[in-house]
Design a protein around this motif. Structure first.
Motif, short mmCIF file in Angstrom:
data_model
loop_
_atom_site.label_atom_id
_atom_site.label_comp_id
_atom_site.label_asym_id
_atom_site.label_seq_id
_atom_site.Cartn_x
_atom_site.Cartn_y
_atom_site.Cartn_z
N MET A 1 0.83 -1.21 0.00
CA MET A 1 0.00 0.00 0.00
C MET A 1 0.87 1.25 0.00
N LYS A 3 1.99 5.08 0.78
CA LYS A 3 1.86 5.93 1.96
C LYS A 3 0.88 7.06 1.67
N LEU A 4 0.02 7.38 2.65
CA LEU A 4 -0.94 8.47 2.47
C LEU A 4 -0.20 9.80 2.34
N SER A 6 0.40 13.89 2.67
CA SER A 6 0.13 14.79 3.79
C SER A 6 -0.77 15.95 3.37
N MET A 11 -4.53 14.23 7.07
CA MET A 11 -3.93 14.45 8.39
C MET A 11 -5.00 14.53 9.47
N VAL A 14 -6.69 10.99 10.00
CA VAL A 14 -5.83 10.00 10.67
C VAL A 14 -5.64 10.35 12.14
N LYS B 60 2.25 2.23 9.60
CA LYS B 60 3.22 3.17 9.03
C LYS B 60 2.76 3.81 7.72
N ASN B 61 2.00 3.05 6.91
CA ASN B 61 1.57 3.64 5.63
C ASN B 61 0.30 4.47 5.76
N ILE B 63 -0.17 6.63 8.22
CA ILE B 63 0.11 7.89 8.92
C ILE B 63 0.85 8.84 7.98
N PRO B 64 0.23 9.99 7.63
CA PRO B 64 0.91 10.95 6.76
C PRO B 64 2.16 11.50 7.44
N ASP B 65 3.19 11.76 6.64
CA ASP B 65 4.49 12.18 7.19
C ASP B 65 4.41 13.37 8.12
N LYS B 66 3.61 14.37 7.74
CA LYS B 66 3.65 15.62 8.51
C LYS B 66 3.08 15.48 9.92
N VAL B 67 2.27 14.46 10.16
CA VAL B 67 1.71 14.31 11.51
C VAL B 67 2.24 13.04 12.19
#
Lengths: 241, 195
Positions: A1, A3-4, A6, A11, A14, B60-61, B63-67
């Motif tokens: 999958m 990665k979502l 940002s 954000m 999540v 891990k996938n 969760i967006p990087d910025k948060v």
């Protein structure tokens, strides 16, 4: 999958979902452990009361007594109609690291039967010794070195037991002119302990009137508190014994 | 399998959080007044580390990087609170001595550090092994330090009297002794390692 990314929507969603799940999980565990936590508190108190009031088949009555504006919980032990003894849940705010809570048991003549420390945050190895320091001295278990080399070092005698004491004057450490030897290198903790004991005396015997000279001596002793602070921090001096 | 062992040993010895990386010094110095206290604190941290590593690796996938930092902290804090509640309920005497330091596991840099540098990049199984290795490495370090301080300070190890208490050096039970003992332990470990 993959990665979502940002973006704002991802954000917000999540973070919200994770927080909600965390809250749900926590409330679940809070409910699961709540009863057990309360029970273990009550158990600790009950076993402490049983330790300081060693009578069989007693009925315990609980009441609150006001001592110097503080309300103390008092447990009266009856067999039939006869009062066998009293346990007082007392405290001192003068501990080295905050409040000390103990339960003290008295017999019908207001002499101390035994005590049990419920809660203390004193320095490990120093103030924590209050748990059995003020009980009659027992022969300590032999250490490994003593077993290996077949010798025994006699422990130094001390006058530190509060068991059997009744209060004509407030108890104080020998350094302040009292009759109780303080814990080596932990005079502050010892004073706090006796402060709690004296408070318990006041709770069981309301007519008690200690004259002002004795309180004057405790006032005086506060002057060298700083000196004692240093002693406790560096581990105490040998002369103190 | 070989890889798992390598990951485990990496956390346990090669990059031991206390002796090599010098992370998480606050609980290391604060809770090691006796061997049993050090060991309990180490095991508590190991529990949080394993759980948080696994969950973070799973998510891990998502969760967006910025948060990612706030998400990790929420996850870690949840496990710490669960641990705190369970200890209060089932191990009240250990909770009484460690009390203050349990909530502080949330900000222990080992936990967040492993989440960042390992769990966020690896699969669930390896992350769990990594948590186990680091957690036990931390436990080993804290137990050693606690045993050393207890022995020098009070003449006991795990509450078993080795020599006479009156010959103990009290300073080792107190805060300055923690720094001295840790310094010597780190020196010894690094001497052995570079040989």
């Amino acid at each position: 999958m993959k990665k979502l990314t940002s973006n704002f929507r991802n954000m917000a969603v999540v973070l919200t979902v994770i927080c909600i799940l965390a809250a749900l999980l926590l409330s679940l565990f809070f409910d699961l452990t709540k009863q057990r936590i309360e029970a273990s508190d009550a158990e600790k108190r009950a076993s402490a009361i049983a330790e300081v009031l060693p009578f069989d088949g007693v009925r315990i009555e609980t009441e609150k007594v006001l001592v110097d504006d503080d309300s103390l919980t008092v447990y009266r032990a009856f067999i039939g109609d006869k009062e066998m003894g009293v346990a007082v849940e007392t405290f001192s705010k003068d501990g080295f690291n905050g409040e000390i809570n103990l339960i003290v048991g008295f017999d019908a003549d207001n002499r101390i039967i035994n005590y049990s420390v419920l809660n203390q945050k004193e320095t490990p190895g120093l103030g924590t010794k209050m748990v059995d320091w003020f009980k009659p001295q027992t022969e300590s278990k032999k250490s490994l070195v003593e077993i290996l080399f077949h010798f025994q070092v006699a422990s130094t005698a001390r006058q530190s037991s509060v068991i059997g004491k009744s209060a004509a004057v407030p108890l104080s450490v020998s350094k302040d002119g009292g009759s109780i030897d303080a814990i080596t290198a932990a005079t502050i903790s010892s004073r706090a302990f006796l402060d709690a004991i004296n408070r318990a005396f006041k709770a069981v015997n309301k007519e008690i009137e200690w004259d002002s000279t004795s309180s004057a001596s405790t006032m005086e002793s506060e002057n060298d508190t700083i000196v004692n602070n240093v002693e406790e921090i560096i581990g105490g001096d040998c002369n103190e014994e | 399998m070989k890889n798992s062992i390598k990951v485990f040993l990496n956390g346990f010895i090669k990059e031991n959080p206390t002796f090599i990386l010098l992370l998480g010094m606050c609980p290391t110095l604060g809770t090691t007044s006796s061997a049993i206290n050090g060991m309990s604190m180490g095991l508590a941290t190991a529990f949080v580390l394993i759980c948080s590593n696994m969950v973070i690796s799973l998510l891990k996938n998502l969760i967006p990087d910025k948060v990612h930092i706030p998400c990790y902290i929420v996850i870690i804090a949840t496990f710490v609170s669960i641990l705190e509640l369970c200890m209060k309920a089932y191990l009240p005497s250990i909770y009484a001595t460690l009390g203050l330091f349990i909530p502080l596991i949330v900000v222990n840099c080992i936990v967040l550090g492993r989440a960042e540098s390992f769990a966020a990049k690896n699969n669930v199984w390896l992350s769990a092994i990594d948590g186990l290795g680091n957690g036990l490495g931390f436990t080993l370090a804290l137990t050693l330090l606690g045993a050393m301080r207890e022995l020098l300070g009070t003449g006991r190890i795990f509450n078993y009297a080795v020599y006479l208490e009156s010959y103990g050096t009290l300073v080792f039970v107190l805060a300055p002794g923690a720094f001295i003992a840790l310094g010597f332990l780190v020196a010894i470990v690094n001497k052995l390692r570079t040989k």
